[in-house]
Design a protein around this motif. Structure first.
Motif, short mmCIF file in Angstrom:
data_model
loop_
_atom_site.label_atom_id
_atom_site.label_comp_id
_atom_site.label_asym_id
_atom_site.label_seq_id
_atom_site.Cartn_x
_atom_site.Cartn_y
_atom_site.Cartn_z
N PRO A 38 15.67 9.73 -11.26
CA PRO A 38 16.61 10.47 -10.42
C PRO A 38 16.23 10.50 -8.94
O PRO A 38 17.08 10.70 -8.09
N LEU A 39 14.95 10.29 -8.64
CA LEU A 39 14.51 10.33 -7.25
C LEU A 39 14.86 9.05 -6.49
O LEU A 39 14.81 9.02 -5.26
N LEU A 40 15.21 8.00 -7.23
CA LEU A 40 15.49 6.71 -6.62
C LEU A 40 16.98 6.49 -6.42
O LEU A 40 17.80 6.95 -7.20
N ASP A 41 17.31 5.74 -5.38
CA ASP A 41 18.66 5.23 -5.23
C ASP A 41 18.81 3.89 -5.93
O ASP A 41 19.91 3.46 -6.25
N GLU A 42 17.67 3.24 -6.16
CA GLU A 42 17.69 1.89 -6.73
C GLU A 42 16.33 1.61 -7.36
O GLU A 42 15.29 1.98 -6.79
N ALA A 43 16.33 0.98 -8.52
CA ALA A 43 15.10 0.55 -9.18
C ALA A 43 15.14 -0.97 -9.29
O ALA A 43 16.12 -1.55 -9.76
N VAL A 44 14.06 -1.62 -8.84
CA VAL A 44 14.03 -3.07 -8.77
C VAL A 44 12.79 -3.58 -9.49
O VAL A 44 11.70 -2.99 -9.38
N ALA A 45 12.94 -4.67 -10.23
CA ALA A 45 11.81 -5.28 -10.92
C ALA A 45 10.93 -6.04 -9.92
O ALA A 45 11.42 -6.58 -8.93
N LEU A 46 9.65 -6.08 -10.23
CA LEU A 46 8.71 -6.79 -9.37
C LEU A 46 9.11 -8.25 -9.20
O LEU A 46 8.89 -8.86 -8.15
N SER A 47 9.74 -8.81 -10.22
CA SER A 47 10.17 -10.21 -10.16
C SER A 47 11.25 -10.45 -9.12
O SER A 47 11.50 -11.59 -8.72
#
Length: 320
Positions: free
Chosen positions: A179-188
């Motif tokens: 919930p704290l993020l606007d976006e979650a991105v994979a390291l790849s």
């Protein structure tokens, strides 16, 4: 349950503050005595910096009773480097230090975007030049902030960045949402993300796969005019490549609290770069809450170890 500890963490008093029924605490006067005590104890409380190769060898001697090590540090790379005895569980203390490290990280970000070091240089030179200074400013408001590594420290940074109006991206292997993020991105997907980020905060732990992770290629991909902050581990950054990127203005600035070797050598080019802010591995210090959280974590984990229930902050030495 016998618990061994060496009094190298100022203010930390497990015997007086950890109240664990069935536990007896034994304090060593030095690390040699601690290794002997730990070999005959079920649990060990120790700072990662005290966990040397000699210490690790000593507690691996046959006949040991040790089954649980609680590191009192966020980092646990010394366990990966030196190993732990077979069948011994290891937890770290990232949540103990996370709030204060996060506070320091945000202070460094604000110092960069609001050009606090430049203000101090102007004060010393008695120089006003308001239009030029105003034109050099940037802001967290509306910026894109990426957290490289999204564990307990990353989450605490996100909490503190959010009120400034930034778009927050968390980067992790799993790209787990929060919930704290606007976006979650994979390291790849990092290579595609870097050119879009205004501020990158590195919170990566040290491991074989993260050594020199932030290298020349990485820095070349970063957005021109962006900023880099490191409160993770110094080994994750190629400092020569970073100094070169700063000298060539490939990025606008960097703030570092950790370094490949500490103390930072006087010959390092980082000392002379005006677009670099350096702090002496100070991010985790200054709050009485650290000792309180350390007592609480040890109390909780020693009870869990005694009862055979889930340990908090369980880590795998040497894992990437």
């Amino acid at each position: 349950m016998k618990v061994a500890y060496h009094a190298s963490f100022p203010g930390f008093e497990p015997a007086a503050k950890c109240e664990v029924e069935g536990a007896s605490f034994h304090t060593a006067n030095d690390l040699t005595e601690l290794a002997r005590l730990a070999h005959g104890s079920e649990a060990l409380l120790i700072l990662a910096t005290d966990y040397s190769q000699d210490f690790a060898n000593a507690i691996r001697e046959p006949g040991g009773r040790l089954r649980f090590i609680q590191f009192l540090s966020a980092g646990y790379e010394s366990a990966g480097a030196h190993g732990v005895p077979p069948g011994v569980a290891l937890s770290n203390a990232s949540e103990v230090w996370a709030p204060v490290v996060a506070e320091h990280a945000v202070a460094l970000v604000l110092a960069l975007v609001r050009r606090v070091p430049d203000l101090e240089r102007r004060r010393q030179a008695r120089r006003w030049d308001r239009p030029a200074f105003n034109a050099s400013l940037s802001s967290l408001d509306g910026s894109r902030v990426a957290l490289l590594g999204y564990g307990s420290i990353g989450r605490e940074i996100a909490k503190r960045i959010r009120p400034f109006g930034a778009h927050i991206v968390g980067i992790s292997r799993s790209a787990r949402d929060c919930p704290l993020l606007d976006e979650a991105v994979a390291l790849s997907e990092l290579r595609e993300l870097l050119p879009t980020v205004d501020i990158l905060i590195n919170v990566l732990p040290a491991s074989p796969s993260t050594t020199g992770f932030v290298d020349g290629d990485f820095l070349t991909l970063m957005k021109p005019g962006s900023y880099f902050v490191n409160v993770g581990r110094g080994a994750t950054v190629d400092e020569a490549a970073l100094a070169d990127a700063l000298r060539r203005n490939l990025i606008a600035g960097a703030a570092l609290d950790v370094f490949e070797r500490e103390p930072l050598d006087a010959s390092s080019p980082l000392w002379s770069l005006e677009n670099a802010i350096l702090s002496p591995h100070a991010a985790g210090y200054g709050s009485p809450g650290i000792v309180h959280r350390a007592h609480e974590l040890c109390r909780s984990n020693l009870r869990a170890f005694r009862d055979g229930t889930k340990l908090r902050n369980l880590v795998t030495p040497g894992a990437s």
